[in-house]
Design a protein around this motif. Sequence first.
Motif, PDB file in Angstrom:
ATOM      1  N   THR A 414       0.849  -1.191   0.000  1.00  0.00           N
ATOM      2  CA  THR A 414       0.000   0.000   0.000  1.00  0.00           C
ATOM      3  C   THR A 414       0.885   1.241   0.000  1.00  0.00           C
ATOM      4  O   THR A 414       1.871   1.301   0.744  1.00  0.00           O
ATOM      5  CB  THR A 414      -0.914   0.027   1.240  1.00  0.00           C
ATOM      6  N   THR A 426      -3.155   3.608  -2.978  1.00  0.00           N
ATOM      7  CA  THR A 426      -3.358   2.394  -3.779  1.00  0.00           C
ATOM      8  C   THR A 426      -2.863   1.177  -3.015  1.00  0.00           C
ATOM      9  O   THR A 426      -1.747   1.186  -2.476  1.00  0.00           O
ATOM     10  CB  THR A 426      -2.611   2.486  -5.127  1.00  0.00           C
ATOM     11  N   PHE A 460      -7.104  -1.606  -5.056  1.00  0.00           N
ATOM     12  CA  PHE A 460      -8.051  -0.697  -4.411  1.00  0.00           C
ATOM     13  C   PHE A 460      -7.435   0.697  -4.381  1.00  0.00           C
ATOM     14  O   PHE A 460      -6.327   0.885  -3.865  1.00  0.00           O
ATOM     15  CB  PHE A 460      -8.360  -1.160  -2.980  1.00  0.00           C
ATOM     16  N   LYS A 462      -8.209   4.807  -3.534  1.00  0.00           N
ATOM     17  CA  LYS A 462      -9.120   5.742  -2.865  1.00  0.00           C
ATOM     18  C   LYS A 462      -8.410   7.059  -2.596  1.00  0.00           C
ATOM     19  O   LYS A 462      -7.186   7.122  -2.471  1.00  0.00           O
ATOM     20  CB  LYS A 462      -9.634   5.153  -1.558  1.00  0.00           C
ATOM     21  N   VAL A 467     -13.818   5.755  -2.562  1.00  0.00           N
ATOM     22  CA  VAL A 467     -13.104   4.729  -3.310  1.00  0.00           C
ATOM     23  C   VAL A 467     -13.212   5.054  -4.797  1.00  0.00           C
ATOM     24  O   VAL A 467     -14.312   5.192  -5.339  1.00  0.00           O
ATOM     25  CB  VAL A 467     -13.687   3.326  -3.033  1.00  0.00           C
ATOM     26  N   SER A 470     -12.119  -0.208  -7.336  1.00  0.00           N
ATOM     27  CA  SER A 470     -11.997  -1.474  -6.629  1.00  0.00           C
ATOM     28  C   SER A 470     -12.094  -2.583  -7.666  1.00  0.00           C
ATOM     29  O   SER A 470     -13.119  -2.732  -8.329  1.00  0.00           O
ATOM     30  CB  SER A 470     -13.113  -1.633  -5.585  1.00  0.00           C
ATOM     31  N   GLU A 472     -11.084  -6.781  -8.498  1.00  0.00           N
ATOM     32  CA  GLU A 472     -10.589  -8.069  -8.038  1.00  0.00           C
ATOM     33  C   GLU A 472     -10.715  -9.100  -9.153  1.00  0.00           C
ATOM     34  O   GLU A 472     -11.690  -9.113  -9.909  1.00  0.00           O
ATOM     35  CB  GLU A 472     -11.350  -8.541  -6.802  1.00  0.00           C
ATOM     36  N   SER A 509     -15.130  -5.138 -11.002  1.00  0.00           N
ATOM     37  CA  SER A 509     -14.520  -3.833 -10.772  1.00  0.00           C
ATOM     38  C   SER A 509     -15.609  -2.783 -10.666  1.00  0.00           C
ATOM     39  O   SER A 509     -16.659  -2.883 -11.303  1.00  0.00           O
ATOM     40  CB  SER A 509     -13.540  -3.471 -11.896  1.00  0.00           C
TER      41      SER A 509
END
Length: 602
Positions: A414, A426, A460, A462, A467, A470, A472, A509
Amino acid sequence: MALPTAWSHLVLLLAVLLQLVASAASVPHRHRLPAHRLASLNASAPPTTYFEVDRPIRPPQGSFEGPCSALLLSSSFGATYGKPPVTAAYAPPACLAAARARGGSLALAVLEWSADCRGRQFDRIFGVWISGAELLRSCTAEPRATGIVWSVSRDVTRYAALLAEPGEIAVYLGNLVDSTYTGIYNVNLTLHLYFHAAPPPLTQQADLIVPVSRSLPLNDGQWFAVQNATDLESKKISIPSNTYRAVLEVFVSFHSNDEFWYTNPPNEYIEANNLSSVPGNGAFREVVVKVDQDIVGAVWPFTVIYTGGVNPLLWRPITGIGSFNLPTYDIDITPFLGKLLDGKEHDFGFSVTNALDVWYIDANLHLWLDHKSEKTIGSLISYDVPALVLNVDSGFSGLDGKFVTSASRHISATGWVKSSYGEVTTTFYQTFTYDNSNMYTKNGTVQAVNQTIDAKSGVFVKDTSAVLLSEEVHEVFPLYVYTGTSDQVGDEYSLVSLVKLGINEKRISGGKHGFLYSNLRNAQSARGTMKVKKNLVVSGLGQTHQVYKYVGTDGCYFRDVSSKNYTIISDNFDDSCSKRSPSSGVKFSSNKDQPARKLLKL
């Protein structure tokens, strides 16, 4: 892919004692049709169309003026092994500049490789680069006397920044032609473009793409060659000081002693049975990606089987998943920008755990730039990379037995970056698990490999209030390979093979640009037999069945196709999103009727 100096497992063992031959004969391999069988085929028959099953590439809604097409390169690849890549100057198509002048933007770019070949030839790996950035990694189809044709289409929209600038195209396809292997690959490389009337969203495409590859001149591809477990190949790169996002796109392919890495026994098995010429180091491989000395991500690759692998009759005309369009793997390194924005060069490197010769690896560094400022700043907040967990359990009595390999890995980082768009945090993570069961029976003449790779990753993003993104991805790669030999008499034997492989993938997403979802289930089952003499197939058959199901916010696609001995025996497809069965699909009874539907009507 078979390299000229590297034969797969079975060939290496044909000269050893019969018991040792029996042990290795079950390992995946490639063979060729003998000359007398090739000569007996009707050379006046139409060529066979080979294809990899994939969903169509469709222009996005609202696009216009397409396609605008440009032939980038036309060449024949004969005696090209160990020679420089074929190159051509690249100039952006005039329609691209015209669209931008009207305030439009690129909506879709498709790179199309189309080729034909006649005769006999190995499968060959090849790559396509523009200004050092790889755009396509693929394997050639194996030809026949009556000739073959095939095409590959890849969405290259993410390379919009490259396509907008003059550069140089390079294609490396290392081929050998002699009195035995006569196939010459005739190739056309074409770019097709579609456009939007308005500029693209802010984060859609990178502003700059930096190749992490070798530079020309070369007598090889621009990829790095990782040759063993201690080999670290790297390139020094300095990134612009106004970068606010960075993603590494990694290309990976495995060859020679590691072409069938997932079938390799541990070194202890090789030593115990005096099998010095069998590739070893076990059945686990991991591509490790580093920036300087920090691990920023990993690739646990999908097990692509090239068009000559195991039993070449399995892949005619339906090729193995990923063989014509090898997958790439994204690693978001934005959390590490804080240390990369110092104006200095940094090492971007690749290694492969347990590697044997040879892995071809390179990458493209996609960078998003802040055009409203000269410098962004950032810092790493957290970084967690526990050691790889790898376990191997084995039990053997002579040549028979079983070894079970399991592994797991977690990587997360991060970091924050401050630009004119504000301060953005991020997080990128990867989680992998791996299980491989490798069993030998019947005095080593039968080998059965059952493997599953489970890979999850997420990004992720923000700011201080919401956010922004996002995303995955969850992928599962199942694989089952069975090979067994019998009727061994001198250099002649029979081989039975069964291959099941697939990709199960879910993507989700969401962010300020909307919600996207997709679910892919792509399963392939192939089986065949061969009678082999002096490494040539004197008789045999192969049949393949594949089911491809895709459902997403961008549309749906279904295809159920079967082949046997070069011929399509059934083919059902549907591109609607209705819940009914695909009864609207069209059925074809022969390869001539269905030459693999083109992805775009270009």
